[in-house]
Design an enzyme around this catalytic site. Structure first.
Site, PDB file in Angstrom:
ATOM      1  N   ASP A   1      -8.834   7.010 -11.420  1.00  0.00           N
ATOM      2  CA  ASP A   1      -8.567   5.637 -11.841  1.00  0.00           C
ATOM      3  C   ASP A   1      -8.952   5.491 -13.301  1.00  0.00           C
ATOM      4  OD1 ASP A   1      -7.633   4.702  -9.359  1.00  0.00           O
ATOM      5  OD2 ASP A   1      -9.657   4.234  -8.676  1.00  0.00           O
TER       6      ASP A   1
ATOM      7  N   ASP B   1      -1.737   2.257  -8.138  1.00  0.00           N
ATOM      8  CA  ASP B   1      -2.287   1.014  -7.593  1.00  0.00           C
ATOM      9  C   ASP B   1      -1.482  -0.194  -8.052  1.00  0.00           C
ATOM     10  OD1 ASP B   1      -4.335   2.517  -6.435  1.00  0.00           O
ATOM     11  OD2 ASP B   1      -5.716   2.161  -8.108  1.00  0.00           O
TER      12      ASP B   1
END
Length: 155
Positions: free
Chosen positions: A111, A127
């Site tokens: 991430d 995401d």
């Protein structure tokens, strides 16, 4: 169908390329300001979901991935009504695959996008695709699904 395949492949490729760039250019657990007070690029390895919930439970995410892909395939059959609905399903598919690739390869997801103006989970391109895909599908289902059929049946 080809355009939707190309969109999915482009999103998956973008997700994997951004993740590879972050891994190569930002040390783990370090940040670089991208837009001051708005967005930073922060390299983290997340073996869970948002905010590292269910950390290390990869078996759970494999099951969720299979279920999500089965649901998308099932919904695709009834998706001819709306391009927005199909686009939402494509985004969900691409986001699911993007994160699944990481989970299979590394047992975690990379991430990088950190919103500096609010306490929010650090996220990635996959995401974002998942989130927008769910939003598009929900908007279609809540506000447009069946509206055309209902108006034709009452005339």
């Amino acid at each position: 169908m080809i355009i939707y395949t190309l969109i999915a492949l482009a999103i998956i490729a973008a997700d994997q390329l951004v993740k590879a760039w972050v891994v190569a250019n930002i040390p783990l657990n370090e940040s670089q300001v991208f837009i001051p007070h708005v967005l930073s690029l922060t390299h983290i390895q997340n073996s869970g979901a948002a905010y590292s919930m269910l950390e290390g439970k990869q078996w759970f995410f494999y099951i969720v991935t299979i279920v999500a892909l089965a649901v998308v395939a099932f919904l695709w059959k009834d998706s001819r009504k709306s391009q927005w609905y199909r686009f939402g399903l494509v985004l969900i598919f691409a986001g699911t695959i993007g994160n699944f690739i990481d989970r299979l390869r590394f047992q975690y997801v990379t991430d990088m996008f950190q919103l500096d103006f609010v306490n929010f989970a650090i996220f990635n391109v996959a995401d974002m695709a998942l989130t927008f895909g769910v939003i598009f599908v929900l908007i279609y289902v809540l506000f447009f699904d069946g509206k055309g059929e209902h108006s034709r049946n009452t005339q």
